[in-house]
Design a protein around this motif. Sequence first.
Motif, PDB file in Angstrom:
ATOM      1  N   PRO A 197     -13.736  13.389  -7.620  1.00  0.00           N
ATOM      2  CA  PRO A 197     -13.456  12.742  -8.906  1.00  0.00           C
ATOM      3  C   PRO A 197     -12.569  11.511  -8.750  1.00  0.00           C
ATOM      4  N   LEU A 198     -12.691  10.592  -9.687  1.00  0.00           N
ATOM      5  CA  LEU A 198     -11.890   9.378  -9.666  1.00  0.00           C
ATOM      6  C   LEU A 198     -10.401   9.704  -9.706  1.00  0.00           C
ATOM      7  N   GLY A 199     -10.040  10.712 -10.500  1.00  0.00           N
ATOM      8  CA  GLY A 199      -8.640  11.106 -10.592  1.00  0.00           C
ATOM      9  C   GLY A 199      -8.084  11.588  -9.260  1.00  0.00           C
ATOM     10  N   THR A 200      -8.925  12.246  -8.468  1.00  0.00           N
ATOM     11  CA  THR A 200      -8.496  12.714  -7.150  1.00  0.00           C
ATOM     12  C   THR A 200      -8.243  11.537  -6.218  1.00  0.00           C
ATOM     13  N   VAL A 201      -9.072  10.515  -6.322  1.00  0.00           N
ATOM     14  CA  VAL A 201      -8.872   9.300  -5.524  1.00  0.00           C
ATOM     15  C   VAL A 201      -7.513   8.692  -5.853  1.00  0.00           C
ATOM     16  N   GLN A 202      -7.218   8.570  -7.132  1.00  0.00           N
ATOM     17  CA  GLN A 202      -5.952   7.979  -7.563  1.00  0.00           C
ATOM     18  C   GLN A 202      -4.770   8.817  -7.095  1.00  0.00           C
ATOM     19  N   SER A 203      -4.914  10.137  -7.192  1.00  0.00           N
ATOM     20  CA  SER A 203      -3.840  11.032  -6.773  1.00  0.00           C
ATOM     21  C   SER A 203      -3.587  10.932  -5.273  1.00  0.00           C
ATOM     22  N   ARG A 204      -4.662  10.913  -4.488  1.00  0.00           N
ATOM     23  CA  ARG A 204      -4.512  10.841  -3.037  1.00  0.00           C
ATOM     24  C   ARG A 204      -3.922   9.507  -2.598  1.00  0.00           C
ATOM     25  N   LEU A 205      -4.305   8.438  -3.288  1.00  0.00           N
ATOM     26  CA  LEU A 205      -3.739   7.135  -2.947  1.00  0.00           C
ATOM     27  C   LEU A 205      -2.244   7.115  -3.231  1.00  0.00           C
ATOM     28  N   GLY A 206      -1.850   7.704  -4.360  1.00  0.00           N
ATOM     29  CA  GLY A 206      -0.432   7.764  -4.688  1.00  0.00           C
ATOM     30  C   GLY A 206       0.350   8.563  -3.667  1.00  0.00           C
ATOM     31  N   GLU A 256       0.786   0.737  11.220  1.00  0.00           N
ATOM     32  CA  GLU A 256      -0.419   1.308  11.821  1.00  0.00           C
ATOM     33  C   GLU A 256      -0.153   2.744  12.277  1.00  0.00           C
ATOM     34  N   ALA A 257       1.011   2.971  12.877  1.00  0.00           N
ATOM     35  CA  ALA A 257       1.348   4.312  13.351  1.00  0.00           C
ATOM     36  C   ALA A 257       1.499   5.278  12.184  1.00  0.00           C
ATOM     37  N   ALA A 258       2.118   4.810  11.105  1.00  0.00           N
ATOM     38  CA  ALA A 258       2.314   5.665   9.935  1.00  0.00           C
ATOM     39  C   ALA A 258       0.979   6.020   9.291  1.00  0.00           C
ATOM     40  N   ILE A 259       0.070   5.055   9.216  1.00  0.00           N
ATOM     41  CA  ILE A 259      -1.261   5.325   8.663  1.00  0.00           C
ATOM     42  C   ILE A 259      -1.975   6.371   9.513  1.00  0.00           C
ATOM     43  N   ALA A 260      -1.858   6.244  10.830  1.00  0.00           N
ATOM     44  CA  ALA A 260      -2.531   7.175  11.737  1.00  0.00           C
ATOM     45  C   ALA A 260      -2.023   8.601  11.568  1.00  0.00           C
ATOM     46  N   GLN A 261      -0.778   8.763  11.107  1.00  0.00           N
ATOM     47  CA  GLN A 261      -0.188  10.090  10.964  1.00  0.00           C
ATOM     48  C   GLN A 261      -0.476  10.737   9.610  1.00  0.00           C
ATOM     49  N   LEU A 262      -1.085  10.000   8.706  1.00  0.00           N
ATOM     50  CA  LEU A 262      -1.431  10.587   7.414  1.00  0.00           C
ATOM     51  C   LEU A 262      -2.489  11.676   7.582  1.00  0.00           C
ATOM     52  N   PRO A 263      -2.446  12.715   6.748  1.00  0.00           N
ATOM     53  CA  PRO A 263      -3.552  13.678   6.745  1.00  0.00           C
ATOM     54  C   PRO A 263      -4.858  12.935   6.472  1.00  0.00           C
ATOM     55  N   TYR A 319      -7.482  13.271   4.620  1.00  0.00           N
ATOM     56  CA  TYR A 319      -7.973  13.028   3.265  1.00  0.00           C
ATOM     57  C   TYR A 319      -7.122  12.008   2.521  1.00  0.00           C
ATOM     58  N   TYR A 320      -5.861  11.821   2.915  1.00  0.00           N
ATOM     59  CA  TYR A 320      -5.046  10.749   2.345  1.00  0.00           C
ATOM     60  C   TYR A 320      -5.311   9.431   3.074  1.00  0.00           C
ATOM     61  N   ARG A 321      -5.430   9.519   4.393  1.00  0.00           N
ATOM     62  CA  ARG A 321      -5.652   8.313   5.198  1.00  0.00           C
ATOM     63  C   ARG A 321      -6.949   7.616   4.798  1.00  0.00           C
ATOM     64  N   SER A 322      -8.001   8.396   4.576  1.00  0.00           N
ATOM     65  CA  SER A 322      -9.290   7.809   4.219  1.00  0.00           C
ATOM     66  C   SER A 322      -9.189   6.987   2.942  1.00  0.00           C
ATOM     67  N   VAL A 323      -8.573   7.559   1.922  1.00  0.00           N
ATOM     68  CA  VAL A 323      -8.455   6.863   0.643  1.00  0.00           C
ATOM     69  C   VAL A 323      -7.600   5.610   0.788  1.00  0.00           C
ATOM     70  N   ALA A 332      -0.544   9.135  -0.519  1.00  0.00           N
ATOM     71  CA  ALA A 332      -0.546   8.384   0.739  1.00  0.00           C
ATOM     72  C   ALA A 332       0.525   7.303   0.726  1.00  0.00           C
ATOM     73  N   THR A 333       0.661   6.626  -0.410  1.00  0.00           N
ATOM     74  CA  THR A 333       1.666   5.569  -0.523  1.00  0.00           C
ATOM     75  C   THR A 333       3.069   6.133  -0.376  1.00  0.00           C
ATOM     76  N   ARG A 334       3.322   7.286  -1.000  1.00  0.00           N
ATOM     77  CA  ARG A 334       4.649   7.906  -0.886  1.00  0.00           C
ATOM     78  C   ARG A 334       4.939   8.335   0.549  1.00  0.00           C
ATOM     79  N   LEU A 335       3.931   8.878   1.219  1.00  0.00           N
ATOM     80  CA  LEU A 335       4.123   9.314   2.603  1.00  0.00           C
ATOM     81  C   LEU A 335       4.418   8.133   3.523  1.00  0.00           C
ATOM     82  N   LEU A 336       3.708   7.042   3.299  1.00  0.00           N
ATOM     83  CA  LEU A 336       3.946   5.857   4.117  1.00  0.00           C
ATOM     84  C   LEU A 336       5.326   5.278   3.834  1.00  0.00           C
TER      85      LEU A 336
END
Length: 201
Positions: A158-167, A124-131, A133-137, A169-173
């Motif tokens: 764009p759909l590609g941006t969603v996929q990129s941001r999710l990737g 939860e803390a790590a999610i809260a620290q995401l930027p 635009y990454y946290r939302s996705v 976010a996952t790396r940051l977490l």
Amino acid sequence: MIWNSDTWQVHKARKGDPRALEVLLARHRPRVEGMLRRLTGNATETEDLLQETVVIAYEKLDQWKGRGAFSTWLCGIAFRQYGTLRRQQKNLPTTLLEESFEPAAPLSDPFALLSQVEAQDALEAAIAQLPEYYRSVFVLIRVEGFRYKEVAELLEIPLGTVQSRLGTATRLLYAKLAPLITHETACEGGCPTTKGTPHAL
């Protein structure tokens, strides 16, 4: 329209039964509130947005066509209100995470990490620290179960941006949670611990 408990309650609410709407909102409040809490990291903002969501849901109840889950429809309203709030705020908090981190370990799923270290608070803390635009996705897709296309429409990207941001976010977490895994692995043979004290992040 598929008839289920939610559909029936919506039908009654549209007919003027105030109790029906109360039942719906009470049933789905935990999911909406949890999403807003993860997005805002602020109890006051969460409560304000939750109240706005309730008002809008009541006003736009006729717009729900029953093609998706009622809770997803509510979350969509809540997220749009969150987006409006963020656009009104000029200075968003900066992140504490390094965006350049690339995980070396094969495990890249933060929820898999969570199951290993049993550290809900850490995630939860790590999610809260995401930027934002990454946290939302991440919250919308991985926590709330929205489809990629739905998130692209909500965020108007764009759909590609969603996929990129999710990737990303996952790396940051992973960057934030991986040290916990390292600590747990190193201590399998028995490390001194302080009862009730979480591992330092």
